[in-house]
Design an enzyme around this catalytic site. Structure first.
Site, short mmCIF file in Angstrom:
data_model
loop_
_atom_site.label_atom_id
_atom_site.label_comp_id
_atom_site.label_asym_id
_atom_site.label_seq_id
_atom_site.Cartn_x
_atom_site.Cartn_y
_atom_site.Cartn_z
N ASP A 458 0.83 -1.20 0.00
CA ASP A 458 0.00 0.00 0.00
C ASP A 458 0.87 1.26 0.00
O ASP A 458 2.08 1.21 0.29
CB ASP A 458 -0.89 -0.03 1.25
CG ASP A 458 -2.23 0.66 1.06
OD1 ASP A 458 -2.35 1.46 0.12
OD2 ASP A 458 -3.14 0.39 1.86
N ASP A 522 -10.69 1.89 -3.53
CA ASP A 522 -11.23 1.55 -2.21
C ASP A 522 -12.74 1.48 -2.24
O ASP A 522 -13.38 1.17 -1.23
CB ASP A 522 -10.78 2.59 -1.18
CG ASP A 522 -9.45 2.23 -0.58
OD1 ASP A 522 -8.97 1.11 -0.83
OD2 ASP A 522 -8.88 3.06 0.16
C1 DGJ Z 1 -5.91 1.76 1.86
C2 DGJ Z 1 -6.24 0.56 1.01
O1 DGJ Z 1 -6.66 0.96 -0.25
C3 DGJ Z 1 -7.26 -0.30 1.73
O2 DGJ Z 1 -7.65 -1.36 0.93
C4 DGJ Z 1 -6.67 -0.77 3.02
O3 DGJ Z 1 -5.61 -1.64 2.76
C5 DGJ Z 1 -6.20 0.41 3.86
N1 DGJ Z 1 -5.36 1.30 3.12
C6 DGJ Z 1 -5.47 -0.06 5.08
O4 DGJ Z 1 -4.93 0.97 5.79
#
Ligand code: DGJ
Length: 732
Positions: A458, A522
């Site tokens: 991430d 997301d």
């Molecule tokens: C942002 C990501 O896009 C999510 O899927 C998740 O992993 C969160 N971060 C976790 O902090």
């Protein structure tokens, strides 16, 4: 020097050197093997202009009176005097080609600058272009921009690019091409939610499957610009460049700078032809993940994923997670991914980033009990990491404050200013070799000590005011991050990596060169995902785009959708779930299980076939699908199977959809058509349809040729808004 002619998959690129500089005189349809004497293309000289024709150079130059965006900007600093050699006169000194690749060297000996350009026209028609500028003078040369661009034909009159934000990545916008420059600038230090994955110029009204299109993509995960430049003489260039910070690249004598690759595709069959060129390139990469049969190599099918994020967030409890793993395995899940929250001090998003040790209080026996519970049930284990980031509330930030990025030359421990916080976090200065090594060692140790098959990598903030030693350093940081990916991959070749960045903010061919999938967004709301995935799929094939069934009511939009709509949407990607499936019971669980089995049955087709998006007159209806791949790509001769989703996004103007034509099938073949999901008896069937009587063919299926389906179509059922059905076509 004779002109160069590269040809592949219906595309030609012709380069002439008659002006003394390298000039692309054609990039577009295949011209065949015989070219005329290109002197016939000598242009008129208008009034009030230089007394020569102006080449549209491979590196357009002001010294030739090119009035548009120049290919190279920079200046020499000699004996403390800046601004020297501000105008280069690059002339071809060498050019070699072998039919699909070319290397062209242009030099200005007086200014001490040489640029070498590498062009490859890949087998599917995708062109890859890179320039390297080298300083062979005796003093430093500050490079401000080295751009990669190509001319498009005069009948390209419309422009399409993509933009977005968190939870709404990659939405299209269109405009007419008019005189001036349309620039899409990314100053996020990462690719960005709003980054235009593709810049496409095309003939009037070009669509999914019609019109000529010329499109470019810049393979870079740092600051960048993409542009379409229409100059006063009527010519248009499209392309992009890395956006360099102040004095970010100063070439010392003997040093060079290489641009990110510009990938470019031409299509006479609308945007679907552009996707085919990109997909073919992706799928030919040696490390590409493909179903074994399609790859003909040691590929493996894309496993069904369960990601814990929207199921438990930071609430990591071993018992709960084991129950979740049991429930997932019972459904048919093949990869279980533990998201954010497992490392030292990480109870929420305020602390812990940088301390890449399993949290001893949460996990007294380490991750092993969970990993064993996962792997003993036949699933792979995946782990979330965010290696480039650090919270101030972490042991590593306390021990090494000077590893944290800021704009100041003064270390933060001595009062140097840091960039603003973003999600309570800062960035690790990977340009600092010690910091880079620490991060490498920690992730490497985690991978060595645990049975981890997959990393969800991430990156949750922009790189604002990004400096190293007081100087702009996004360029170096991006390369250092790439090196981190590369070295970890080398050390752990069996581990797959997903590129996530607050959802889909790092989606580009630079990162995809070193990762195995991207997290599209997301937003797991199926309605939003229809658009996000459609436009992400313009460039990135579905096997590389994570798509998950989220909770019934979306956590990011509060919309509620039936399981069937969420499932059909996630199907056209690398499929998974991000949902507390322990609570899925009764008829819904039966339906979910049936769907997972259906994904497994069809994933090879979805992940190796040709993407087809219909141009429908009804804007509230979408029809997209995958047709089994054919050797000649694009021409559907031989297609034996196809899977399409018919999606109703909102209420329609008309009472019923009428006949919907289905493109992309083999006109000569007879197909059996069935609506396979949701089927009568499925929990969602009744809620999907609103009709007294369905169309005649729906209950028992239909048989028709590809030609009939493309020309006449089939009457479709009256679907409720935000619902979809899955149609299967099998050649008889
Ligand atoms: C942002 C990501 O896009 C999510 O899927 C998740 O992993 C969160 N971060 C976790 O902090």
């Amino acid at each position: 020097m004779r002109p160069l002619h590269l040809r592949s998959a219906g595309t030609s690129l012709v380069m002439s050197f008659s002006s003394g500089e390298a000039e692309v005189i054609h990039w577009g349809a295949d011209l065949g093997s015989t070219l005329p004497d290109l002197a016939i293309l000598g242009e008129p000289i208008p009034h009030s202009a230089i007394d020569a024709t102006v080449p549209s150079g491979l590196l357009p130059q002001g010294s030739s009176s090119w009035q548009g965006r120049p290919g190279l900007r920079g200046h020499r600093i000699a004996d403390g005097v800046p601004g020297l050699d501000f105008s280069l006169r690059l002339r071809v000194v060498d050019a070699t080609a072998d039919g699909t690749t070319a290397v062209v060297t242009q030099s200005d000996p007086d200014a001490g600058i040489t640029v070498t350009s590498h062009l490859t026209l890949h087998p599917g028609g995708l062109l890859e272009l890179r320039h390297t500028a080298s300083n062979h003078g005796t003093s430093p040369f500050q490079l401000d921009e080295l751009a990669t661009m190509l001319p498009v034909a005069p009948d390209a009159v419309e422009l399409l690019d993509l933009t977005g934000r968190w939870c709404r990545e990659r939405h299209p916008q269109r405009r007419a091409i008019q005189q001036g420059t349309w620039v899409r600038t990314g100053r996020h230090g990462r690719t960005g939610h709003d980054s235009s994955l593709l810049l496409a110029a095309g003939t009037a009204g070009f669509g999914n499957r019609h019109g000529k299109v010329w499109a470019t993509h810049l393979a870079w995960s740092g600051n960048h610009e993409q542009f379409a430049d229409n100059v006063a003489d009527g010519r248009t260039m499209i392309g992009g460049s890395e956006l360099l910070g102040s004095a970010e690249v100063v070439l010392q004598p003997g040093e060079g700078y290489t641009t990110p690759a510009l990938f470019a595709a031409y299509s006479e069959r609308g945007l679907d032809g552009i996707s085919e060129a990109f997909y073919s390139w992706f799928r030919a990469r040696p490390h590409h993940v493909l179903p074994a049969a399609a790859a003909g190599t040691a590929g493996k099918p894309r496993p069904v994923v369960l990601n814990t994020w929207e199921a438990v967030y930071f609430d990591h409890k071993l018992d709960t997670l084991i129950e979740l793993a049991e429930s997932a395995a019972e459904l048919g899940v093949e990869r279980f991914v533990l998201d954010d929250g497992w490392f030292r001090g990480r109870r929420d998003d305020h602390a812990g980033l940088g301390d890449w040790y399993v949290d001893e209080t949460l996990w007294p026996e380490g991750l092993t009990p969970l990993i064993d519970a996962v792997t003993s049930r036949g699933m792979e284990f995946g782990l979330w990491v965010e290696p480039e980031m650090v919270n101030l509330d972490s042991d590593i930030a306390r021990a090494h404050p000077d590893w944290i990025v800021g704009p100041s030359a003064v270390s933060p421990k001595d009062g140097g200013r840091l960039a603003l916080e973003w999600r309570n976090q800062h960035i690790v200065d990977l340009v600092n070799p010690e910091a880079w090594q620490y991060i490498f060692d920690r992730i490497d140790a985690l991978l060595r000590e645990n049975n981890i098959s997959y990393l969800k990598w991430d990156q949750n903030r922009d790189l604002l005011e990004h400096g190293h030693g007081g100087r702009a350093s996004v360029h170096e940081q991006t390369l250092a991050a790439y090196r981190l990916f590369d070295e970890l991959r080398k050390a752990h070749p069996g581990v797959e990596i997903e590129s996530c960045s607050s959802g889909g903010a790092r989606v580009d061919l630079g990162i995809l060169e070193r990762t195995d999938r991207i997290w599209g967004s997301d937003c797991n709301d199926a309605l939003e995902r229809q658009t996000i995935q459609r436009w992400t799929g313009l460039v990135v094939p579905p096997e590389l785009v994570g798509g998950h069934i989220g909770p019934t009511t979306s956590h990011t939009t509060a919309r509620t959708h039936d399981l069937s709509f969420r499932a059909i949407t996630a199907l056209f990607g690398h499929f998974g779930m991000e949902w507390d499936v322990r609570g899925v019971r009764g008829a819904e669980r039966v339906e979910l299980k049936r769907f997972i089995a259906l994904y497994k049955e069809h994933r090879e087709l979805i992940h190796s076939g040709t993407m087809v998006r219909a141009d429908l007159p009804d804007e509230s209806l979408m029809l997209h699908g995958v047709v089994s791949a054919t050797p000649d790509g694009g021409v559907p001769a031989g297609a034996t199977a196809a899977l399409f989703a018919l999606v109703r996004t909102r209420t329609a103007f008309a009472e019923q959809p009428g006949r919907v034509t289905v493109p992309g099938l083999d006109p000569e073949r007879n197909y059996r058509v069935e609506a396979i999901f949701p089927a009568p008896g499925d929990a969602d069937y009744a809620r999907t349809h609103t009709q007294v009587q369905p169309p005649a063919w729906l209950a028992g299926g239909a048989e028709a040729t590809g030609r009939f389906l493309a020309q006449v179509g089939l009457p479709m059922p009256v679907l409720n808004p935000e619902h979809a059905i899955l149609l299967r076509f099998t050649a008889l």
